[in-house]
Design an enzyme around this catalytic site. Structure first.
Site, PDB file in Angstrom:
ATOM      1  N   ASP A 182       0.881  -1.180   0.000  1.00 22.42           N
ATOM      2  CA  ASP A 182       0.000   0.000   0.000  1.00 22.42           C
ATOM      3  C   ASP A 182       0.914   1.224   0.000  1.00 22.42           C
ATOM      4  OD1 ASP A 182      -1.677   2.121   0.630  1.00 22.42           O
ATOM      5  OD2 ASP A 182      -2.929   0.955   2.002  1.00 22.42           O
ATOM      6  N   LYS A 207      -6.616   9.945  -2.016  1.00 21.61           N
ATOM      7  CA  LYS A 207      -5.706  10.779  -1.217  1.00 21.61           C
ATOM      8  C   LYS A 207      -4.873  11.702  -2.112  1.00 21.61           C
ATOM      9  CE  LYS A 207      -7.494   8.080   1.867  1.00 21.61           C
ATOM     10  NZ  LYS A 207      -8.703   8.465   2.555  1.00 21.61           N
TER      11      LYS A 207
HETATM   12  C1  PLP Z   1      -3.253   3.803   3.725  1.00 18.71           C
HETATM   13  C2  PLP Z   1      -4.657   3.661   3.221  1.00 18.71           C
HETATM   14  N1  PLP Z   1      -4.986   2.597   2.480  1.00 18.71           N
HETATM   15  C3  PLP Z   1      -6.241   2.416   2.008  1.00 18.71           C
HETATM   16  C4  PLP Z   1      -7.238   3.324   2.287  1.00 18.71           C
HETATM   17  C5  PLP Z   1      -8.646   3.078   1.780  1.00 18.71           C
HETATM   18  O1  PLP Z   1      -8.950   3.938   0.736  1.00 18.71           O
HETATM   19  P1  PLP Z   1     -10.442   4.488   0.404  1.00 18.71           P
HETATM   20  O2  PLP Z   1     -10.866   5.307   1.546  1.00 18.71           O
HETATM   21  O3  PLP Z   1     -10.218   5.247  -0.874  1.00 18.71           O
HETATM   22  O4  PLP Z   1     -11.306   3.281   0.210  1.00 18.71           O
HETATM   23  C6  PLP Z   1      -6.948   4.438   3.061  1.00 18.71           C
HETATM   24  C7  PLP Z   1      -8.014   5.422   3.412  1.00 18.71           C
HETATM   25  O5  PLP Z   1      -7.848   6.228   4.299  1.00 18.71           O
HETATM   26  C8  PLP Z   1      -5.621   4.621   3.534  1.00 18.71           C
HETATM   27  O6  PLP Z   1      -5.283   5.674   4.285  1.00 18.71           O
END
Ligand code: PLP
Length: 385
Positions: A182, A207
């Site tokens: 990630d 983000k």
């Molecule tokens: C590090 C990280 N991975 C995944 C996600 C999940 O993404 P989404 O909110 O676009 O579904 C987030 C959301 O805050 C995140 O901060």
């Protein structure tokens, strides 16, 4: 969308020689209109004339999604990308592509929404071990014959922990375990996990890619278009959690300024981290750019910048942290991150009762307002608690 198709899509013959800033601007431009607009139009049609080379139906492919996936793959130096309707949907596509009974190893401070998926949605289908991946030996101990996937998140949300992508990936690879990283916090501006041994990169494009807190989206990028990728593409297309042409258009547009936004975010975060580290009302600061951060050396080796996220512990407890937040003017008390505006929240309050996050931890998404305004705002708020 495969990189080998670039020429067909009218991109320069050698996209790999473009510098990152150039790539971000030109890598997502696919113009098929004979009037040659400079900016790709938005194609809203859900269906297309049956012609060779045309998409058939927009759940399977759409010109704006093709453009977005193309620039994502290029930025992360992968063979192909798949865009989803959220970061969680992107992560879920990976889990859905694993055989039932597979064992996954994930960080014990994994983004709580992804952790919730594994614990609740995949309960009884996949087995998960949550371990502290900042210690490489923990991975070695957790691997079993059924282990199929290692999930890395670095820097992690919200503790900003750093895991060694190269070392962890090498161990996983030697056991035939796929590695997903990630890369939401770092972005490809500062970190390319595929170059460090990961097989897949995952993003919440909500983000920094979106950058303006107005588009929900997610993405996966693969090093190779192998059979695991085929399964993921099948989940994307047949499962159908795909972004709209509007969302794809706006993301591709936002990505054009990503390199410059990230430089500003990182510069501001570094200065704010230094300010907080010296503040008498702060117990600890978590920012990988600080020399005393336990993961600083590893971060300096695998990142070209330390990003725009930081967290800190307010001396006292949750009430003191809440009071500090309530006195801020430019840091909005809201969840999410990566937008041009600064956001702040006491993270444990959002993550719920089973959180591992300290109650007095405040997470900051440092924005692009003038640094003097941000520092002045923090200074005045601390004086009021
Ligand atoms: C590090 C990280 N991975 C995944 C996600 C999940 O993404 P989404 O909110 O676009 O579904 C987030 C959301 O805050 C995140 O901060």
């Amino acid at each position: 969308m495969s990189i080998s198709q670039h020429q067909l899509l009218g991109l320069p013959a050698h996209p790999t020689i473009m510098k990152f800033e150039t790539l971000a601007i030109h890598g997502g431009t696919i113009i098929s209109d004979e009037k040659q607009p400079v900016v790709q139009p938005i194609t809203l049609s859900t269906t297309f004339h049956h012609r060779e080379g045309s998409p058939t139906y927009s759940r399977a492919a759409n010109p704006n999604r093709d453009a977005l996936e193309q620039v994502l793959a290029m930025m992360e130096k992968g063979q192909a990308a798949a865009a989803f309707s959220s970061g969680n949907a992107a992560g879920m596509a990976v889990f859905q592509s694993l055989p039932a009974g597979s064992h996954i190893i994930a960080p014990n401070d994994m983004y709580h929404g992804m952790r919730k998926q594994l614990e609740e949605i995949f309960h009884g289908v996949l087995e998960v071990s949550f371990v502290d991946l900042t210690e490489v030996d923990n991975l070695k101990e957790a691997i079993k014959p059924e282990t199929k996937l290692l999930w890395i998140e670095t820097p992690s949300n919200p503790l900003l922990k750093i895991s060694d992508i190269k070392v962890l990936s090498a161990i996983a690879r030697s056991h035939g375990v796929k590695v997903v990283c990630d890369n939401t916090f770092a972005t490809p501006v500062f970190q390319n996990p595929l170059m460090l041994g990961a097989d897949l990169v995952m993003h919440s494009s909500t983000k920094y890619f979106g950058g303006h807190s107005d588009i929900l989206g997610g993405a996966l990028i693969t090093k190779e278009e192998d059979t695991f990728w085929e399964k993921i593409k099948n989940v994307q297309i047949t499962g159908g959690a795909v972004p709209s042409p509007f969302d794809c258009y706006y993301l591709t547009r936002s990505i054009k300024t990503l390199p410059y936004r990230m430089k500003g975010h990182a510069e501001h975060a570094g200065q704010i981290a230094t300010f907080l580290a010296q503040h008498p009302k702060v117990e600890a600061v978590y920012y990988p750019g600080l020399k005393d951060h336990p993961g600083h050396q590893i971060a300096a080796g695998q990142m070209s910048g330390f990003g725009g996220m930081l967290s800190f512990l307010v001396k006292g407890g949750a009430e003191d942290a809440d009071r500090l937040i309530s006195h801020l003017r430019y840091f909005t008390n809201a969840t999410s991150l990566g937008g041009v505006e600064s956001l702040i929240e006491r993270r444990a309050g959002v993550e719920g009762p089973d959180t591992l996050t300290p109650q007095n931890l405040v997470r900051v998404s440092v924005g692009l307002e003038h640094l003097d305004d941000l520092l002045g705002d923090l200074d005045q708020a601390f004086q009021l608690i």
